[in-house]
Design an enzyme around this catalytic site. Structure first.
Site, short mmCIF file in Angstrom:
data_model
loop_
_atom_site.label_atom_id
_atom_site.label_comp_id
_atom_site.label_asym_id
_atom_site.label_seq_id
_atom_site.Cartn_x
_atom_site.Cartn_y
_atom_site.Cartn_z
CB SER A 14 4.90 -2.87 2.80
OG SER A 14 4.09 -2.71 3.94
N GLY A 15 5.42 -5.45 4.90
CA GLY A 15 4.84 -6.63 5.54
C GLY A 15 3.34 -6.73 5.43
CG HIS A 16 0.56 -3.25 6.01
ND1 HIS A 16 -0.62 -2.74 5.52
CD2 HIS A 16 1.50 -2.30 5.76
CE1 HIS A 16 -0.40 -1.53 5.01
NE2 HIS A 16 0.88 -1.25 5.15
CD GLN A 55 -0.43 -2.84 -3.45
OE1 GLN A 55 -0.87 -4.00 -3.50
NE2 GLN A 55 -0.83 -1.99 -2.51
CB CYS A 112 -3.00 7.28 0.79
SG CYS A 112 -2.10 5.79 1.16
N GLY A 144 6.80 -0.02 4.05
CA GLY A 144 7.03 0.34 2.65
C GLY A 144 7.43 1.79 2.48
CG ASN A 193 -0.95 2.23 -4.91
OD1 ASN A 193 -0.06 2.65 -5.64
ND2 ASN A 193 -1.72 3.04 -4.21
CB THR A 252 16.18 -1.98 19.82
OG1 THR A 252 17.16 -1.33 20.61
CG2 THR A 252 15.99 -3.41 20.28
C1 LIG Z 1 1.02 0.48 0.88
C2 LIG Z 1 2.04 0.96 -0.08
C3 LIG Z 1 3.18 1.64 0.37
C4 LIG Z 1 3.39 2.01 1.81
O1 LIG Z 1 3.69 0.91 2.61
P1 LIG Z 1 3.52 1.07 4.21
O2 LIG Z 1 4.08 -0.19 4.76
O3 LIG Z 1 2.06 1.22 4.47
O4 LIG Z 1 4.30 2.28 4.62
C5 LIG Z 1 4.11 2.05 -0.57
N1 LIG Z 1 3.94 1.77 -1.88
C6 LIG Z 1 2.86 1.12 -2.34
C7 LIG Z 1 2.75 0.83 -3.80
C8 LIG Z 1 1.87 0.69 -1.46
O5 LIG Z 1 0.80 0.06 -1.93
#
Ligand SMILES: *Cc1c(COP(=O)(O)O)cnc(C)c1O
Length: 392
Positions: free
Chosen positions: A199-201, A179, A325, A71, A151, A237
């Site tokens: 973002s994947g996670h 989010q 964070c 993200g 978030n 890559t």
């Molecule tokens: C977690 C988050 C990000 C950052 O994503 P990452 O994959 O951890 O770098 C950016 N924006 C928001 C709103 C998030 O919650």
């Protein structure tokens, strides 16, 4: 000890189906998709499939998806990539005071590079005023970057309306939808966005992978120069296991979102009701209605969110105080501060963010231990006893 995870806005566990999809690419299927021999030849197909799945979730075209390292990278690519193509006469960016640090600090960096940035304020519910947005547009405005869902509080911004305002004024519009994607339906065509990061996670996919939707015809200066990967927009890559895992996570979100979110929203509302039934002096932070369905940010007056978090952790409950964070620093969250919440009340805030693994029993367990901890901490708090003696 029981372990309850209610911090899904910080990260989510990898979905088992995403893990299964990734494993072959961590083992035998190791080829470089740019190779033309047998080892690499078959791999590109899986990148294409993942790109289609990500595009499907957003109602985009696969050619509009650029895989990124997450993200934060997507946000950086969107902002630096657009503003780098600008001429001196268009150097103004509009964003909000409550963005994720990935957007905020990128904008601060752009200010050092000679840009002007307007940070729109928010009201007590964390909502922007569209008239403020309209009023801040100048002839020099080149980019609007406004998050979809916050978030920390879950507050949802009126992205469709922002998109219309941006389009009417010929301004590029980026939204950090990290989010929102997977929690509410997101349709880039309907929303009128030019750029959207995810973002994947945060979506039950792996960490270190994400993507940026780039509307057809929008040019971007890449952050990472090198090979021709991602249509020249992101060299290096490809992270094949990550891309495949993200693709699977997008497919699952598309398939399951509706049914599961109803369930999660029900649990979240039950938690809120339980807390306010059992405790006084609890305040909801964020918009009461326009909010993603999994997030509950509460301020427990007279105590520190940090001590509450540590005590809940001792009971196996994982939540977050402020944003992930900024935890570890005692500064009140920039989001709550922007919402004009006093430092004392902001310090007492706790974010519950629910997700797929949570059950009704989890909620009952939290409701079983939380009030006792809050009452104990309050009984030790000088703020609480002085308040009681004032009123009594
Ligand atoms: C977690 C988050 C990000 C950052 O994503 P990452 O994959 O951890 O770098 C950016 N924006 C928001 C709103 C998030 O919650």
């Amino acid at each position: 000890m029981k372990k309850i995870y209610m911090d899904h806005n910080a990260t989510t566990p990898l979905h088992p189906e995403a893990l299964d999809a990734m494993l072959p690419f961590l083992k035998d299927n190791f080829g470089n998709p740019s190779s033309i021999h047998w080892a690499g030849r078959g791999v590109k197909k899986y990148i294409d499939e993942a790109r289609e799945k990500a595009a499907d979730l957003l109602n985009a075209d696969p050619s509009e998806i650029v895989f990124t390292g997450g993200g934060s990278e997507g946000d950086n690519l969107a902002i630096k990539g657009v503003v780098n193509v600008l001429k001196k006469k268009s150097n103004h960016i509009i964003t909000t005071q409550v963005e994720h640090p990935a957007v905020l600090t990128t904008c601060q960096y752009m200010e050092k590079r000679g840009c002007k940035v307007t940070y729109l304020p928010v009201d007590h519910d964390g909502m922007i005023d569209l008239d403020d947005l309209r009023d801040s547009i100048t002839k020099k405005t080149v980019l609007i970057s406004i998050m979809y869902a916050n978030n920390e509080t879950g507050t949802l911004f009126p992205i469709k309306e922002v998109g219309e305002i941006a389009a009417d004024n010929g301004i590029v519009f980026h939204t950090d939808a990290v989010q929102a994607v997977g929690k509410i339906p997101v349709d880039v065509k309907d929303l009128n966005v030019d750029l959207l990061s995810l973002s994947g996670h945060k979506l039950y996919g792996p960490k270190g992978i994400g993507c940026l939707y780039v509307k057809e015809g929008r040019s971007l200066v890449p952050l990472i120069h090198g090979g021709h990967q991602e249509g020249g927009r992101r060299a290096g890559t490809e992270n094949i296991p990550g891309i495949v895992g993200l693709g699977k996570a997008c497919e699952i979100a598309n398939r399951d979102m509706e049914s599961q979110l109803k369930h999660i929203a029900k649990l979240r509302d039950r938690l809120y009701k339980g807390v306010i039934d059992k405790l006084d002096h609890v305040k909801l932070n964020g918009h009461p209605v326009n909010r993603i369905p999994n997030t509950l940010n509460l301020s427990f007056e007279f105590i520190e969110g940090e001590s509450l978090l540590l005590n809940l952790d001792l009971e196996g409950i994982a939540v977050s105080s402020g944003s992930a964070c900024t935890s570890g620093s005692l500064k009140p969250s920039h989001v709550l501060t922007a919402m004009d919440i006093t430092p004392e009340i902001a310090q007492g805030s706790l974010r519950f963010s629910l997700g797929l693994g949570n059950t009704e029993e989890d909620v009952e367990y939290v409701l079983g231990v939380l009030p006792e901890i809050v009452n104990r901490l309050r009984s030790m708090s000088p703020l609480y006893s002085s308040r009681k003696s004032e009123s009594g």
